[in-house]
Design a protein around this motif. Structure first.
Motif, PDB file in Angstrom:
ATOM      1  N   LEU A   1       5.478  12.050   7.470  1.00  0.00           N
ATOM      2  CA  LEU A   1       4.654  12.986   6.711  1.00  0.00           C
ATOM      3  C   LEU A   1       5.420  13.708   5.604  1.00  0.00           C
ATOM      4  CD1 LEU A   1       2.599  14.769   9.543  1.00  0.00           C
ATOM      5  CD2 LEU A   1       2.095  12.620   8.345  1.00  0.00           C
ATOM      6  N   LEU A   2       6.742  13.621   5.623  1.00  0.00           N
ATOM      7  CA  LEU A   2       7.559  14.454   4.738  1.00  0.00           C
ATOM      8  C   LEU A   2       8.121  13.652   3.571  1.00  0.00           C
ATOM      9  CD1 LEU A   2       8.984  17.158   4.142  1.00  0.00           C
ATOM     10  CD2 LEU A   2      10.826  16.408   5.662  1.00  0.00           C
ATOM     11  N   SER A   3       7.954  14.176   2.376  1.00  0.00           N
ATOM     12  CA  SER A   3       8.580  13.601   1.182  1.00  0.00           C
ATOM     13  C   SER A   3       9.595  14.592   0.627  1.00  0.00           C
ATOM     14  CB  SER A   3       7.538  13.293   0.109  1.00  0.00           C
ATOM     15  OG  SER A   3       8.174  12.907  -1.095  1.00  0.00           O
ATOM     16  N   MET A   4      10.648  14.068   0.031  1.00  0.00           N
ATOM     17  CA  MET A   4      11.699  14.920  -0.562  1.00  0.00           C
ATOM     18  C   MET A   4      11.487  15.118  -2.061  1.00  0.00           C
ATOM     19  SD  MET A   4      13.664  15.569   2.086  1.00  0.00           S
ATOM     20  CE  MET A   4      15.315  16.025   1.517  1.00  0.00           C
ATOM     21  N   ARG A   5      10.244  14.917  -2.531  1.00  0.00           N
ATOM     22  CA  ARG A   5      10.027  14.878  -3.975  1.00  0.00           C
ATOM     23  C   ARG A   5      10.251  16.223  -4.659  1.00  0.00           C
ATOM     24  NH1 ARG A   5       4.856  14.269  -1.874  1.00  0.00           N
ATOM     25  NH2 ARG A   5       4.974  12.032  -2.130  1.00  0.00           N
ATOM     26  N   GLY A   6      10.161  17.328  -3.953  1.00  0.00           N
ATOM     27  CA  GLY A   6      10.424  18.613  -4.601  1.00  0.00           C
ATOM     28  C   GLY A   6       9.142  19.367  -4.906  1.00  0.00           C
TER      29      GLY A   6
ATOM     30  N   ALA B   1      12.496   8.329  -6.684  1.00  0.00           N
ATOM     31  CA  ALA B   1      11.455   7.545  -6.030  1.00  0.00           C
ATOM     32  C   ALA B   1      11.898   6.116  -5.756  1.00  0.00           C
ATOM     33  CB  ALA B   1      10.190   7.550  -6.885  1.00  0.00           C
ATOM     34  N   ALA B   2      12.808   5.579  -6.557  1.00  0.00           N
ATOM     35  CA  ALA B   2      13.238   4.196  -6.368  1.00  0.00           C
ATOM     36  C   ALA B   2      13.945   4.000  -5.034  1.00  0.00           C
ATOM     37  CB  ALA B   2      14.148   3.767  -7.516  1.00  0.00           C
ATOM     38  N   THR B   3      14.741   4.994  -4.624  1.00  0.00           N
ATOM     39  CA  THR B   3      15.481   4.888  -3.364  1.00  0.00           C
ATOM     40  C   THR B   3      14.859   5.717  -2.250  1.00  0.00           C
ATOM     41  OG1 THR B   3      16.925   6.737  -4.031  1.00  0.00           O
ATOM     42  CG2 THR B   3      17.650   4.500  -4.580  1.00  0.00           C
ATOM     43  N   ASP B   4      13.863   6.552  -2.600  1.00  0.00           N
ATOM     44  CA  ASP B   4      13.233   7.479  -1.655  1.00  0.00           C
ATOM     45  C   ASP B   4      14.271   8.385  -1.014  1.00  0.00           C
ATOM     46  OD1 ASP B   4      11.221   8.708  -0.231  1.00  0.00           O
ATOM     47  OD2 ASP B   4      11.170   7.212   1.368  1.00  0.00           O
TER      48      ASP B   4
ATOM     49  N   TRP C   1       0.824  -1.207   0.000  1.00  0.00           N
ATOM     50  CA  TRP C   1       0.000   0.000   0.000  1.00  0.00           C
ATOM     51  C   TRP C   1       0.856   1.253   0.000  1.00  0.00           C
ATOM     52  CZ3 TRP C   1      -5.057  -0.579  -0.833  1.00  0.00           C
ATOM     53  CH2 TRP C   1      -5.636  -1.823  -0.547  1.00  0.00           C
ATOM     54  N   GLY C   2       0.260   2.356  -0.384  1.00  0.00           N
ATOM     55  CA  GLY C   2       0.962   3.624  -0.343  1.00  0.00           C
ATOM     56  C   GLY C   2       1.135   4.121   1.078  1.00  0.00           C
ATOM     57  N   THR C   3       1.961   5.126   1.235  1.00  0.00           N
ATOM     58  CA  THR C   3       2.180   5.777   2.522  1.00  0.00           C
ATOM     59  C   THR C   3       1.824   7.256   2.384  1.00  0.00           C
ATOM     60  OG1 THR C   3       4.487   6.335   2.030  1.00  0.00           O
ATOM     61  CG2 THR C   3       4.055   4.179   3.069  1.00  0.00           C
ATOM     62  N   VAL C   4       1.868   7.988   3.487  1.00  0.00           N
ATOM     63  CA  VAL C   4       1.585   9.423   3.426  1.00  0.00           C
ATOM     64  C   VAL C   4       2.622  10.136   2.558  1.00  0.00           C
ATOM     65  CG1 VAL C   4       1.406  11.547   4.780  1.00  0.00           C
ATOM     66  CG2 VAL C   4       0.415   9.417   5.651  1.00  0.00           C
ATOM     67  N   ALA C   5       3.899   9.786   2.740  1.00  0.00           N
ATOM     68  CA  ALA C   5       4.955  10.460   1.998  1.00  0.00           C
ATOM     69  C   ALA C   5       5.009  10.012   0.544  1.00  0.00           C
ATOM     70  CB  ALA C   5       6.308  10.209   2.670  1.00  0.00           C
ATOM     71  N   ASN C   6       4.626   8.773   0.277  1.00  0.00           N
ATOM     72  CA  ASN C   6       4.663   8.228  -1.082  1.00  0.00           C
ATOM     73  C   ASN C   6       3.345   7.509  -1.364  1.00  0.00           C
ATOM     74  OD1 ASN C   6       7.523   8.803  -1.989  1.00  0.00           O
ATOM     75  ND2 ASN C   6       7.923   7.712  -0.090  1.00  0.00           N
ATOM     76  N   PRO C   7       2.286   8.284  -1.624  1.00  0.00           N
ATOM     77  CA  PRO C   7       0.954   7.688  -1.700  1.00  0.00           C
ATOM     78  C   PRO C   7       0.597   7.044  -3.029  1.00  0.00           C
ATOM     79  CG  PRO C   7       0.808  10.044  -2.009  1.00  0.00           C
ATOM     80  CD  PRO C   7       2.248   9.749  -1.704  1.00  0.00           C
ATOM     81  N   ASP C   8       1.393   7.266  -4.056  1.00  0.00           N
ATOM     82  CA  ASP C   8       0.975   6.955  -5.411  1.00  0.00           C
ATOM     83  C   ASP C   8       1.491   5.596  -5.886  1.00  0.00           C
ATOM     84  OD1 ASP C   8      -0.344   7.415  -7.759  1.00  0.00           O
ATOM     85  OD2 ASP C   8       1.163   8.740  -8.605  1.00  0.00           O
ATOM     86  N   ASN C   9       0.720   4.962  -6.766  1.00  0.00           N
ATOM     87  CA  ASN C   9       1.128   3.747  -7.461  1.00  0.00           C
ATOM     88  C   ASN C   9       0.236   3.633  -8.687  1.00  0.00           C
ATOM     89  OD1 ASN C   9       2.003   0.899  -7.998  1.00  0.00           O
ATOM     90  ND2 ASN C   9       2.908   1.093  -5.955  1.00  0.00           N
ATOM     91  N   VAL C  10       0.183   2.463  -9.312  1.00  0.00           N
ATOM     92  CA  VAL C  10      -0.499   2.356 -10.598  1.00  0.00           C
ATOM     93  C   VAL C  10      -1.984   2.032 -10.482  1.00  0.00           C
ATOM     94  CG1 VAL C  10       1.591   1.798 -11.866  1.00  0.00           C
ATOM     95  CG2 VAL C  10       0.255  -0.055 -10.829  1.00  0.00           C
ATOM     96  N   ARG C  11      -2.450   1.638  -9.300  1.00  0.00           N
ATOM     97  CA  ARG C  11      -3.887   1.473  -9.101  1.00  0.00           C
ATOM     98  C   ARG C  11      -4.475   2.750  -8.517  1.00  0.00           C
ATOM     99  NH1 ARG C  11      -6.229  -2.892 -10.713  1.00  0.00           N
ATOM    100  NH2 ARG C  11      -5.593  -5.019 -10.181  1.00  0.00           N
ATOM    101  N   ALA C  12      -5.799   2.928  -8.692  1.00  0.00           N
ATOM    102  CA  ALA C  12      -6.464   4.127  -8.190  1.00  0.00           C
ATOM    103  C   ALA C  12      -6.308   4.265  -6.681  1.00  0.00           C
ATOM    104  CB  ALA C  12      -7.945   4.103  -8.565  1.00  0.00           C
ATOM    105  N   ALA C  13      -6.249   3.136  -5.956  1.00  0.00           N
ATOM    106  CA  ALA C  13      -6.164   3.168  -4.498  1.00  0.00           C
ATOM    107  C   ALA C  13      -4.765   3.477  -3.985  1.00  0.00           C
ATOM    108  CB  ALA C  13      -6.634   1.833  -3.920  1.00  0.00           C
TER     109      ALA C  13
END
Length: 386
Positions: A250-255, A271-274, A74-86
């Motif tokens: 809660l924090l992502s370094m995605r920019g 994203a591969a290494t977060d 499942w996704g997380t708060v910092a990295n919530p996205d994947n290829v399914r809608a959920a």
């Protein structure tokens, strides 16, 4: 194999991704979504694709996500996205070819429903819903279902009345493990299965099987939402306590990252290494990103210059630095006027500091990454409740 992706999940950018071990017989699912999963047996990486297709000899994808097969899926708060809608992988909950013939499948199943069956607002463990869900989901409370809801068959459901062994195995699984709603379909409720697995008995050897549809209709009619529970068990039957979203990092370094104070820009989030990955530089450099609080009803706020879930005013948090090499990161919390409320010191990988989040809910957070001249380095900051 190099795949050109229109969107790299959680990285918020397009780009080329390299799959170290890409099977020659790779075959995406047919239909609009074109899902495909590649499990790397060497390093345990799960490569997930949406709308994967080969065009003029080049592999392309609408979206690519990389996760570990050892994770929750499942996704997380910092990295919530994947290829399914959920916000999860399409590998999660699949009925596999290797499971055909079992009396019960040893995991929860993945369920898709028509958009008219959905109520907007995903629930744990789903982190997302369809991007247009707020307007295209037409359900109402008490009559429709949110993305991520667990459905189960009650103990009273009579499995033996079903005509086919595959149907009975699905029903037993739904009585014990249930199934999570993870995606939207068109005009149907379905359970997702591996291509060629043999679970779908609508047609066998090209001939229609009359018994399968009544079985599936009976299962669908018997499904119920799980709305309350005394606790959770993992697949081994051991007590399991889920981590609430508010207690996750809660924090992502995605920019996005921008050069700061006259410095040259450098590095990017991977994203591969977060981690924020910095190349070797001949001089010291500094970059910065800004995060604003936002209306959390916007489930896609993470795609903007904002938090996904806002830190809670007055709550004590621990800021941890993770990474490698000669590099530091700093977190500073400001009012909208940029009056400084609180800030950490420059944290090198392995460092941490605790502080109380300001009571002003409308804050602007600055994240700085400082790298002296020298070799490559990587870092991320995490913000978790102390």
């Amino acid at each position: 194999m190099t795949v050109i992706a229109d969107d790299i999940a959680n990285q918020l950018q397009a780009g080329a991704v390299t799959i170290p071990r890409f099977p020659a017989a790779t075959m995406p699912a047919t239909g609009q979504d074109g899902h495909c999963e590649i499990l790397d047996p060497v390093d345990g990486t799960l490569h997930s694709f949406y709308q994967l297709r080969r065009t003029a000899g080049t592999w392309r994808a609408g979206k690519y996500a990389r996760t570990s097969a050892q994770g929750s899926g499942w996704g997380t708060v910092a990295n919530p996205d994947n290829v399914r809608a959920a916000g999860c992988s399409t590998a999660g909950g699949l009925l596999l070819a290797s499971e055909l013939g079992l009396d019960i499948v040893p995991h929860a199943l993945a369920i898709g429903m028509d958009k008219n069956a959905f109520l907007s607002g995903p629930v744990w463990p789903a982190t997302l819903q369809d991007y247009t869900g707020a307007t295209t989901y037409k359900g109402v409370p008490g009559q429709r279902f949110p993305m991520g809801r667990l459905l189960m068959l009650p103990a009273s459901f009579d499995v033996d009345k079903l005509g086919l062994p595959e149907s009975r195995a699905i029903a037993r699984t739904l009585k014990k493990y249930g199934g999570y709603i993870v995606d939207a379909t068109v005009g149907s409720l379905n359970f997702y299965a591996e291509i060629g697995s043999g679970w779908n008995k609508s047609y066998v050897n090209g001939k229609y099987t009359a018994a399968f549809s009544p079985d599936m209709q009976a299962i669908k009619a018997g499904l119920r939402q799980l709305l309350a529970q005394d606790g959770f068990l993992d697949r081994d039957g051991k007590p399991y306590t889920p981590t609430p979203f508010r207690s996750m990092n809660l924090l992502s370094m995605r920019g996005p990252w921008q050069s700061y104070n006259g410095s040259k820009s450098f590095g990017k989030y991977d994203a591969a290494t977060d981690l924020f990955q910095a190349e070797a530089t001949a001089e010291s450099r500094t970059v910065r990103q800004l995060l604003s609080t936002h209306d959390e009803a916007d489930r896609f706020g993470y795609k903007k210059q904002s938090w996904n879930l806002n830190p809670e005013p007055g709550v004590r948090y621990l800021v941890k630095a993770i990474g490698a090499g000669d590099i530091t990161a700093t977190l500073a919390v400001n009012a909208k006027s940029f009056k400084r409320y609180a800030a950490t010191t420059k944290l090198a990988p392995g460092g941490s500091v605790a502080f109380t989040w300001p009571t002003d809910p409308a804050t602007v957070t600055e994240i700085f990454v400082d790298k002296p001249a020298g070799a490559t380095a990587s870092i991320r900051l995490e913000l978790v409740k102390a």
